[in-house]
Every structure is written in structure tokens, then in C-alpha cells.
Scaffold this motif. Structure first.
Motif, PDB file in Angstrom:
ATOM      1  N   GLN A  23       0.828  -1.203   0.000  1.00 55.37           N
ATOM      2  CA  GLN A  23       0.000   0.000   0.000  1.00 55.37           C
ATOM      3  C   GLN A  23       0.865   1.256   0.000  1.00 55.37           C
ATOM      4  OE1 GLN A  23      -3.578   0.140  -0.107  1.00 55.37           O
ATOM      5  NE2 GLN A  23      -2.935   2.209  -0.690  1.00 55.37           N
ATOM      6  N   SER A  24       1.976   1.227   0.738  1.00 60.51           N
ATOM      7  CA  SER A  24       2.903   2.365   0.739  1.00 60.51           C
ATOM      8  C   SER A  24       3.456   2.607  -0.653  1.00 60.51           C
ATOM      9  CB  SER A  24       4.050   2.110   1.719  1.00 60.51           C
ATOM     10  OG  SER A  24       3.588   2.082   3.046  1.00 60.51           O
ATOM     11  N   MET A  25       3.759   1.523  -1.358  1.00 55.46           N
ATOM     12  CA  MET A  25       4.273   1.653  -2.716  1.00 55.46           C
ATOM     13  C   MET A  25       3.244   2.303  -3.632  1.00 55.46           C
ATOM     14  SD  MET A  25       4.204   0.401  -5.987  1.00 55.46           S
ATOM     15  CE  MET A  25       3.020  -0.860  -5.576  1.00 55.46           C
ATOM     16  N   ALA A  26       1.978   1.880  -3.506  1.00 48.59           N
ATOM     17  CA  ALA A  26       0.924   2.481  -4.330  1.00 48.59           C
ATOM     18  C   ALA A  26       0.748   3.961  -3.995  1.00 48.59           C
ATOM     19  CB  ALA A  26      -0.390   1.725  -4.122  1.00 48.59           C
ATOM     20  N   ASP A  27       0.786   4.281  -2.693  1.00 47.96           N
ATOM     21  CA  ASP A  27       0.636   5.677  -2.283  1.00 47.96           C
ATOM     22  C   ASP A  27       1.793   6.542  -2.784  1.00 47.96           C
ATOM     23  OD1 ASP A  27      -1.699   4.990  -0.978  1.00 47.96           O
ATOM     24  OD2 ASP A  27      -0.741   4.776   0.981  1.00 47.96           O
ATOM     25  N   LEU A  28       3.004   6.001  -2.743  1.00 49.62           N
ATOM     26  CA  LEU A  28       4.157   6.742  -3.239  1.00 49.62           C
ATOM     27  C   LEU A  28       4.088   6.925  -4.750  1.00 49.62           C
ATOM     28  CD1 LEU A  28       6.951   5.117  -1.060  1.00 49.62           C
ATOM     29  CD2 LEU A  28       6.249   7.514  -0.993  1.00 49.62           C
ATOM     30  N   THR A  29       3.595   5.912  -5.442  1.00 52.26           N
ATOM     31  CA  THR A  29       3.414   6.023  -6.892  1.00 52.26           C
ATOM     32  C   THR A  29       2.460   7.171  -7.208  1.00 52.26           C
ATOM     33  OG1 THR A  29       3.796   3.649  -7.214  1.00 52.26           O
ATOM     34  CG2 THR A  29       2.639   4.819  -8.972  1.00 52.26           C
ATOM     35  N   LYS A  30       1.364   7.227  -6.497  1.00 50.56           N
ATOM     36  CA  LYS A  30       0.398   8.315  -6.693  1.00 50.56           C
ATOM     37  C   LYS A  30       1.049   9.677  -6.444  1.00 50.56           C
ATOM     38  CE  LYS A  30      -3.737  10.172  -4.387  1.00 50.56           C
ATOM     39  NZ  LYS A  30      -4.664  10.449  -5.474  1.00 50.56           N
ATOM     40  N   ARG A  31       1.922   9.738  -5.443  1.00 57.62           N
ATOM     41  CA  ARG A  31       2.506  11.015  -5.055  1.00 57.62           C
ATOM     42  C   ARG A  31       3.556  11.517  -6.041  1.00 57.62           C
ATOM     43  NH1 ARG A  31       5.049  10.458   0.362  1.00 57.62           N
ATOM     44  NH2 ARG A  31       7.102  10.659  -0.590  1.00 57.62           N
ATOM     45  N   VAL A  32       4.365  10.614  -6.604  1.00 53.64           N
ATOM     46  CA  VAL A  32       5.508  11.075  -7.401  1.00 53.64           C
ATOM     47  C   VAL A  32       5.275  11.009  -8.908  1.00 53.64           C
ATOM     48  CG1 VAL A  32       7.085  10.404  -5.558  1.00 53.64           C
ATOM     49  CG2 VAL A  32       6.694   8.830  -7.461  1.00 53.64           C
ATOM     50  N   MET A  33       4.249  10.270  -9.333  1.00 52.58           N
ATOM     51  CA  MET A  33       4.012  10.184 -10.771  1.00 52.58           C
ATOM     52  C   MET A  33       3.234  11.404 -11.251  1.00 52.58           C
ATOM     53  SD  MET A  33       5.458   7.503 -12.122  1.00 52.58           S
ATOM     54  CE  MET A  33       4.543   7.014 -13.579  1.00 52.58           C
ATOM     55  N   PRO A  34       3.422  11.801 -12.506  1.00 48.44           N
ATOM     56  CA  PRO A  34       2.740  12.996 -13.036  1.00 48.44           C
ATOM     57  C   PRO A  34       1.288  12.710 -13.414  1.00 48.44           C
ATOM     58  CG  PRO A  34       4.101  12.016 -14.737  1.00 48.44           C
ATOM     59  CD  PRO A  34       4.368  11.225 -13.486  1.00 48.44           C
ATOM     60  N   GLY A  35       0.548  13.794 -13.664  1.00 50.77           N
ATOM     61  CA  GLY A  35      -0.809  13.666 -14.192  1.00 50.77           C
ATOM     62  C   GLY A  35      -1.883  13.484 -13.147  1.00 50.77           C
ATOM     63  N   ASP A  36      -1.594  13.844 -11.862  1.00 48.43           N
ATOM     64  CA  ASP A  36      -2.586  13.705 -10.788  1.00 48.43           C
ATOM     65  C   ASP A  36      -3.175  12.295 -10.801  1.00 48.43           C
ATOM     66  OD1 ASP A  36      -4.295  14.309  -8.703  1.00 48.43           O
ATOM     67  OD2 ASP A  36      -5.809  15.259 -10.002  1.00 48.43           O
ATOM     68  N   PRO A  37      -2.317  11.278 -10.618  1.00 51.04           N
ATOM     69  CA  PRO A  37      -2.755   9.909 -10.884  1.00 51.04           C
ATOM     70  C   PRO A  37      -3.387   9.204  -9.683  1.00 51.04           C
ATOM     71  CG  PRO A  37      -0.436   9.889 -10.357  1.00 51.04           C
ATOM     72  CD  PRO A  37      -0.887  11.335 -10.270  1.00 51.04           C
ATOM     73  N   GLU A  38      -3.974   8.056  -9.967  1.00 49.39           N
ATOM     74  CA  GLU A  38      -4.322   7.047  -8.976  1.00 49.39           C
ATOM     75  C   GLU A  38      -3.564   5.780  -9.359  1.00 49.39           C
ATOM     76  OE1 GLU A  38      -6.083   7.714  -6.342  1.00 49.39           O
ATOM     77  OE2 GLU A  38      -6.831   9.681  -6.980  1.00 49.39           O
ATOM     78  N   ALA A  39      -3.340   4.908  -8.379  1.00 55.11           N
ATOM     79  CA  ALA A  39      -2.523   3.720  -8.650  1.00 55.11           C
ATOM     80  C   ALA A  39      -3.149   2.489  -8.003  1.00 55.11           C
ATOM     81  CB  ALA A  39      -1.100   3.921  -8.133  1.00 55.11           C
ATOM     82  N   SER A  40      -2.776   1.338  -8.535  1.00 54.77           N
ATOM     83  CA  SER A  40      -3.241   0.066  -7.973  1.00 54.77           C
ATOM     84  C   SER A  40      -2.258  -1.030  -8.369  1.00 54.77           C
ATOM     85  CB  SER A  40      -4.645  -0.283  -8.483  1.00 54.77           C
ATOM     86  OG  SER A  40      -4.623  -0.511  -9.886  1.00 54.77           O
ATOM     87  N   VAL A  41      -2.417  -2.185  -7.742  1.00 53.30           N
ATOM     88  CA  VAL A  41      -1.623  -3.361  -8.097  1.00 53.30           C
ATOM     89  C   VAL A  41      -2.579  -4.511  -8.360  1.00 53.30           C
ATOM     90  CG1 VAL A  41       0.031  -5.085  -7.290  1.00 53.30           C
ATOM     91  CG2 VAL A  41       0.431  -2.664  -6.822  1.00 53.30           C
ATOM     92  N   THR A  42      -2.444  -5.093  -9.545  1.00 53.10           N
ATOM     93  CA  THR A  42      -3.227  -6.256  -9.929  1.00 53.10           C
ATOM     94  C   THR A  42      -2.398  -7.513  -9.737  1.00 53.10           C
ATOM     95  OG1 THR A  42      -4.584  -5.096 -11.563  1.00 53.10           O
ATOM     96  CG2 THR A  42      -4.302  -7.458 -11.882  1.00 53.10           C
ATOM     97  N   LEU A  43      -2.991  -8.537  -9.131  1.00 53.62           N
ATOM     98  CA  LEU A  43      -2.394  -9.870  -9.106  1.00 53.62           C
ATOM     99  C   LEU A  43      -3.244 -10.789  -9.967  1.00 53.62           C
ATOM    100  CD1 LEU A  43      -1.134 -10.918  -5.539  1.00 53.62           C
ATOM    101  CD2 LEU A  43       0.192 -10.550  -7.623  1.00 53.62           C
ATOM    102  N   LEU A  44      -2.579 -11.572 -10.792  1.00 54.49           N
ATOM    103  CA  LEU A  44      -3.257 -12.514 -11.680  1.00 54.49           C
ATOM    104  C   LEU A  44      -2.827 -13.918 -11.260  1.00 54.49           C
ATOM    105  CD1 LEU A  44      -5.109 -12.419 -14.233  1.00 54.49           C
ATOM    106  CD2 LEU A  44      -3.026 -12.624 -15.598  1.00 54.49           C
ATOM    107  N   ILE A  45      -3.739 -14.661 -10.656  1.00 53.99           N
ATOM    108  CA  ILE A  45      -3.437 -15.989 -10.129  1.00 53.99           C
ATOM    109  C   ILE A  45      -4.245 -17.010 -10.909  1.00 53.99           C
ATOM    110  CG2 ILE A  45      -3.420 -17.459  -8.081  1.00 53.99           C
ATOM    111  CD1 ILE A  45      -3.438 -14.839  -6.430  1.00 53.99           C
ATOM    112  N   LYS A  46      -3.546 -17.857 -11.679  1.00 52.30           N
ATOM    113  CA  LYS A  46      -4.209 -18.833 -12.543  1.00 52.30           C
ATOM    114  C   LYS A  46      -5.248 -18.133 -13.416  1.00 52.30           C
ATOM    115  CE  LYS A  46      -3.451 -22.718  -9.414  1.00 52.30           C
ATOM    116  NZ  LYS A  46      -4.058 -23.815  -8.618  1.00 52.30           N
ATOM    117  N   ASP A  47      -4.852 -16.976 -13.932  1.00 49.12           N
ATOM    118  CA  ASP A  47      -5.655 -16.137 -14.816  1.00 49.12           C
ATOM    119  C   ASP A  47      -6.888 -15.561 -14.131  1.00 49.12           C
ATOM    120  OD1 ASP A  47      -5.460 -14.962 -17.385  1.00 49.12           O
ATOM    121  OD2 ASP A  47      -7.236 -16.063 -18.022  1.00 49.12           O
TER     122      ASP A  47
END
Length: 259
Positions: free
Chosen positions: A34-58
């Protein structure tokens, strides 16, 4: 006032250092992710939102997000069965949409995204070492078209290894927990079945095999799990009647003795 690329790059380096320090001492991988997602939102351009997808056995799921917009746009892809983030996770390639209003690869999805205020996207693959049939994607949804340049792509790909380690650990923990839960259920089932067998052995002088055959016959006749039949016997002292008259099993012999 918008931050300059130099400011953004410096903040990204500090964020990476912060992630590296936390990865060594953080007890909760979900918290690290969650910290990684929050940091991504903070430092990436374009006023972004972020998430992480996990794909397990499709089968996809969002393990962390920075808000309902990112989560919702992830889940629309899951419902459709395709989209930039799923493509990234499945194929291990970075996907960028410079302007969602003009994308030709996923036009319906891109149009939906644009209607919700996201005008560019970046999906970075997560390489989960040693995880078979498990893949992932770091997803960045920006509110500005053409938000990403070489520097911001480098920031996102720099975050990806941290996200991959944390996501892999989260998945390993979940898998181990599921295995442990299943083992506990199996042990509990075995215990109650052994109790039921003991009752039949003591009450009707059956062998262990005959006692299990009696439980299994009732189970098949009534289309109920052996464990449930065993629990009923342990709880009530009664073995349910076999529905078929043709049964010549130990279960029927037991029931006839009880009559």
C-alpha cells in the motif's frame, strides 16, 4: 504550482530509498504494498491514482489501490476479461496509453476510462520470482493526456521490483494460509469420522473398515458428505436411514440391528 521533473525525480529517488528501508523491517507486506501504491500516486505525473493487480491462474484481483477510481477501473477490466493492465500481467510487457480518447487497442474500455476522467494510463509488469501461474501489474491512471515521459516511466519501472517482492510475499502468505486452513479442515474431518467409526465399532462390533463402509454408504445414498454423516452420528447417536432398499451394505445391517 506543478513540480518540475527534477523535483519529481528527486522525490522518486527518496521514495525508492524509503521503500528499500521499509522492505527490510516492515512486518506487513500488505502495508508495504500500500505504501508503494501511495508513493506512486505522489511522485508520478498527471494527478494519478494507482493500484496493483495480481493474476493468479488467470484470475485477477486488486490487492491494493489508492482510491475507488483505480479500483473501479481495474474491476471493469476484470469483468471484460481484457484491458491494458491484464495484458501487462499476462504478457509481462509495459503498456502505455498516451490518450485514452484515441486508443485503438481497447477502444471501449479506453472510452469508459476517459469518461471517468482518466486520460492516460501506464501498466508496468511485476515479475514474481518463483511464482508459477502468478503475475502482476502496477497500474497508474493519470488525469492528464500524455502524462508519462521517459523519466516517469523509469520511476514506475523502478517501483515495480519492490511491488513484485511485496506482492509475491502476500500471495505466498495467502497460499500458505489457504493450505493450512485446508489441512485443518481435513484434520477436523478425519477426527470426527474416526469418532463416528468408534461409535459404530463399539455399538455394533464392526471392524474399522465396516464402520467406514456404513458411513460411506449413507453418504452416497443421501448425497451428503461423509463428514456431515459422521457429525450427525456423533452429535445425535443416530445413523440416518439409507434411502435405497437394495443396499446390502454394513450401513443397512447396522440400521436393522437398531430396529
Amino acid at each position: 504550482m506543478a513540480r518540475s521533473e527534477n523535483q519529481r525525480s528527486t522525490e522518486a529517488e527518496k521514495a525508492l530509498d524509503h521503500l528499500g528501508q521499509r522492505s527490510l523491517r516492515e512486518l506487513s507486506m500488505e502495508s508495504l504494498l500500500q505504501s508503494m501504491a501511495d508513493l506512486t500516486k505522489r511522485v508520478m505525473p498527471g494527478d494519478p491514482e494507482a493500484s496493483v493487480t495480481l493474476l493468479i491462474k488467470d484470475q485477477p484481483s486488486t490487492v491494493v489501490d489508492t482510491g475507488p477510481l483505480a479500483l473501479g477501473l481495474d474491476e471493469v477490466q476484470y469483468e471484460r476479461g481484457d484491458g491494458p493492465c491484464l495484458h501487462t500481467a499476462r504478457n509481462g510487457v509495459l503498456v502505455e496509453i498516451g490518450d485514452t480518447r484515441a486508443d485503438s487497442r481497447w477502444p471501449d474500455y479506453a472510452r469508459y476510462v476517459a469518461e471517468h476522467g482518466v486520460l492516460s494510463m501506464l501498466a508496468v509488469p511485476l515479475l514474481l520470482a518463483g511464482e508459477e501461474q502468478v503475475a502482476g501489474s502496477l497500474n497508474v491512471y493519470a488525469r492528464r493526456p500524455d502524462a508519462f515521459d521517459e523519466a516517469s516511466r523509469a520511476v514506475a519501472t523502478g517501483f515495480a521490483p519492490y511491488a513484485a517482492v511485496a506482492a509475491g510475499t502476500v500471495q505466498a502468505y495467502r497460499s500458505a494460509r489457504t493450505t493450512a486452513d485446508n489441512l485443518q479442515i481435513a484434520l477436523e474431518s478425519r477426527a470426527v469420522i474416526e469418532q463416528a467409526k468408534g461409535i459404530l465399532i463399539e455399538r455394533h462390533k464392526l471392524t474399522p473398515d465396516q464402520a467406514f463402509d456404513a458411513l460411506a454408504t449413507v453418504s452416497m445414498s443421501r448425497n451428503v458428505k461423509v463428514r456431515d454423516i459422521a457429525e450427525h452420528l456423533v452429535r445425535t447417536g443416530e445413523l440416518p436411514l439409507v434411502r435405497t432398499r437394495s443396499s446390502q451394505s454394513a450401513a443397512r445391517a447396522v440400521q436393522q440391528r437398531d430396529q
